[in-house]
Design a protein around this motif. Sequence first.
Motif, PDB file in Angstrom:
ATOM      1  N   VAL A 166     -12.426   0.946  18.693  1.00  0.00           N
ATOM      2  CA  VAL A 166     -12.408   1.975  19.735  1.00  0.00           C
ATOM      3  C   VAL A 166     -11.007   2.400  20.156  1.00  0.00           C
ATOM      4  N   MET A 167      -9.994   1.625  19.741  1.00  0.00           N
ATOM      5  CA  MET A 167      -8.619   2.014  20.049  1.00  0.00           C
ATOM      6  C   MET A 167      -7.685   1.501  18.964  1.00  0.00           C
ATOM      7  N   SER A 168      -6.705   2.275  18.659  1.00  0.00           N
ATOM      8  CA  SER A 168      -5.739   1.909  17.633  1.00  0.00           C
ATOM      9  C   SER A 168      -4.844   0.786  18.154  1.00  0.00           C
ATOM     10  N   PRO A 169      -4.491  -0.189  17.289  1.00  0.00           N
ATOM     11  CA  PRO A 169      -3.625  -1.289  17.744  1.00  0.00           C
ATOM     12  C   PRO A 169      -2.308  -0.806  18.353  1.00  0.00           C
ATOM     13  N   ASP A 170      -1.784   0.314  17.870  1.00  0.00           N
ATOM     14  CA  ASP A 170      -0.507   0.795  18.413  1.00  0.00           C
ATOM     15  C   ASP A 170      -0.656   1.425  19.800  1.00  0.00           C
ATOM     16  N   GLN A 171      -1.886   1.570  20.278  1.00  0.00           N
ATOM     17  CA  GLN A 171      -2.123   2.101  21.623  1.00  0.00           C
ATOM     18  C   GLN A 171      -2.339   0.985  22.649  1.00  0.00           C
ATOM     19  N   LEU A 172      -2.292  -0.250  22.170  1.00  0.00           N
ATOM     20  CA  LEU A 172      -2.636  -1.373  23.039  1.00  0.00           C
ATOM     21  C   LEU A 172      -1.452  -2.313  23.172  1.00  0.00           C
ATOM     22  N   GLU A 173      -0.803  -2.265  24.326  1.00  0.00           N
ATOM     23  CA  GLU A 173       0.304  -3.195  24.604  1.00  0.00           C
ATOM     24  C   GLU A 173      -0.265  -4.378  25.358  1.00  0.00           C
ATOM     25  N   ILE A 174      -0.174  -5.553  24.704  1.00  0.00           N
ATOM     26  CA  ILE A 174      -0.677  -6.760  25.351  1.00  0.00           C
ATOM     27  C   ILE A 174       0.357  -7.864  25.239  1.00  0.00           C
ATOM     28  N   PRO A 175       0.350  -8.786  26.192  1.00  0.00           N
ATOM     29  CA  PRO A 175       1.312  -9.898  26.148  1.00  0.00           C
ATOM     30  C   PRO A 175       1.151 -10.718  24.863  1.00  0.00           C
ATOM     31  N   ALA A 176       2.261 -11.243  24.389  1.00  0.00           N
ATOM     32  CA  ALA A 176       2.273 -12.007  23.136  1.00  0.00           C
ATOM     33  C   ALA A 176       1.338 -13.206  23.189  1.00  0.00           C
ATOM     34  N   TYR A 177       1.216 -13.861  24.346  1.00  0.00           N
ATOM     35  CA  TYR A 177       0.369 -15.058  24.407  1.00  0.00           C
ATOM     36  C   TYR A 177      -1.088 -14.734  24.066  1.00  0.00           C
ATOM     37  N   ILE A 178      -1.534 -13.510  24.372  1.00  0.00           N
ATOM     38  CA  ILE A 178      -2.918 -13.122  24.062  1.00  0.00           C
ATOM     39  C   ILE A 178      -3.096 -13.011  22.550  1.00  0.00           C
ATOM     40  N   THR A 179      -2.161 -12.356  21.889  1.00  0.00           N
ATOM     41  CA  THR A 179      -2.227 -12.218  20.433  1.00  0.00           C
ATOM     42  C   THR A 179      -2.148 -13.589  19.763  1.00  0.00           C
ATOM     43  N   GLU A 180      -1.246 -14.436  20.249  1.00  0.00           N
ATOM     44  CA  GLU A 180      -1.097 -15.783  19.669  1.00  0.00           C
ATOM     45  C   GLU A 180      -2.375 -16.598  19.850  1.00  0.00           C
ATOM     46  N   TYR A 181      -2.940 -16.563  21.041  1.00  0.00           N
ATOM     47  CA  TYR A 181      -4.191 -17.279  21.292  1.00  0.00           C
ATOM     48  C   TYR A 181      -5.296 -16.738  20.390  1.00  0.00           C
ATOM     49  N   ASP A 182      -5.379 -15.426  20.308  1.00  0.00           N
ATOM     50  CA  ASP A 182      -6.411 -14.789  19.503  1.00  0.00           C
ATOM     51  C   ASP A 182      -6.313 -15.220  18.042  1.00  0.00           C
ATOM     52  N   MET A 183      -5.091 -15.234  17.502  1.00  0.00           N
ATOM     53  CA  MET A 183      -4.910 -15.662  16.113  1.00  0.00           C
ATOM     54  C   MET A 183      -5.266 -17.136  15.941  1.00  0.00           C
ATOM     55  N   SER A 184      -4.997 -17.952  16.957  1.00  0.00           N
ATOM     56  CA  SER A 184      -5.292 -19.380  16.838  1.00  0.00           C
ATOM     57  C   SER A 184      -6.798 -19.656  16.833  1.00  0.00           C
ATOM     58  N   ILE A 185      -7.583 -18.822  17.518  1.00  0.00           N
ATOM     59  CA  ILE A 185      -9.034 -19.068  17.536  1.00  0.00           C
ATOM     60  C   ILE A 185      -9.795 -18.209  16.526  1.00  0.00           C
ATOM     61  N   ASN A 186      -9.277 -17.037  16.188  1.00  0.00           N
ATOM     62  CA  ASN A 186      -9.990 -16.115  15.293  1.00  0.00           C
ATOM     63  C   ASN A 186      -9.349 -15.977  13.922  1.00  0.00           C
ATOM     64  N   GLY A 187      -8.197 -16.601  13.718  1.00  0.00           N
ATOM     65  CA  GLY A 187      -7.533 -16.496  12.423  1.00  0.00           C
ATOM     66  C   GLY A 187      -6.678 -15.251  12.326  1.00  0.00           C
ATOM     67  N   LEU A 188      -6.111 -15.066  11.163  1.00  0.00           N
ATOM     68  CA  LEU A 188      -5.159 -13.969  10.956  1.00  0.00           C
ATOM     69  C   LEU A 188      -5.807 -12.750  10.312  1.00  0.00           C
ATOM     70  N   ARG A 189      -7.130 -12.718  10.213  1.00  0.00           N
ATOM     71  CA  ARG A 189      -7.780 -11.697   9.394  1.00  0.00           C
ATOM     72  C   ARG A 189      -7.466 -10.254   9.779  1.00  0.00           C
ATOM     73  N   TYR A 190      -7.074 -10.016  11.005  1.00  0.00           N
ATOM     74  CA  TYR A 190      -6.768  -8.634  11.382  1.00  0.00           C
ATOM     75  C   TYR A 190      -5.267  -8.398  11.552  1.00  0.00           C
ATOM     76  N   PHE A 191      -4.482  -9.436  11.402  1.00  0.00           N
ATOM     77  CA  PHE A 191      -3.042  -9.313  11.599  1.00  0.00           C
ATOM     78  C   PHE A 191      -2.431  -8.529  10.462  1.00  0.00           C
ATOM     79  N   GLN A 192      -1.683  -7.478  10.808  1.00  0.00           N
ATOM     80  CA  GLN A 192      -1.038  -6.640   9.797  1.00  0.00           C
ATOM     81  C   GLN A 192       0.467  -6.677  10.034  1.00  0.00           C
TER      82      GLN A 192
END
Length: 179
Positions: free
Chosen positions: A148-174
Amino acid sequence: MGYERLLRRAKTEDLSEVSGIGCLYQSGYDRFGRPVIVFVGKWFRFSDINLDKALLYLIYLLDPLVKSDYVITYFHTLTTNANHPSFTWLREVYNVLPYKYKKNLKAFYIVHPTFWTKMTTWWFTTFMAPAIKQKVHSLPGVEYLYSVMSPDQLEIPAYITEYDMSINGLRYFQPESPT
């Protein structure tokens, strides 16, 4: 207290103690061109914040945006009980905000919900705010927002991205392409 009075106060009072926390801000637009409001739960310490000023800041930020469609993305990532507002305060905020806030809210995304968040959301949308029940979506990870939104339109704190990768893996990380 009436909304118009609160709006006047929101435009004139110093709200830097709340805005400086960085827990509520606009971050780009979704794929339909609607402004995205981000709320970072971990940075909202309910017991340490002036709730009157928090409400005024919410009004200050949202009033210009709610004249048309908008969405809210709430990150519940790594929050504790200190970040959970009371039902009394939530009801007060919901009741003081005029109809345009509810009508023009097109989606409310909750990212990284816990059991507490899901139960609270169910209770709130069932008994206090049934009009928005169909607009609330619990998402297990940040990547689910990308439909629903492009990743470049979403500014989020780094800790959220890091946590997300730790529980969901790197599958969407580009990663950025090397230059």
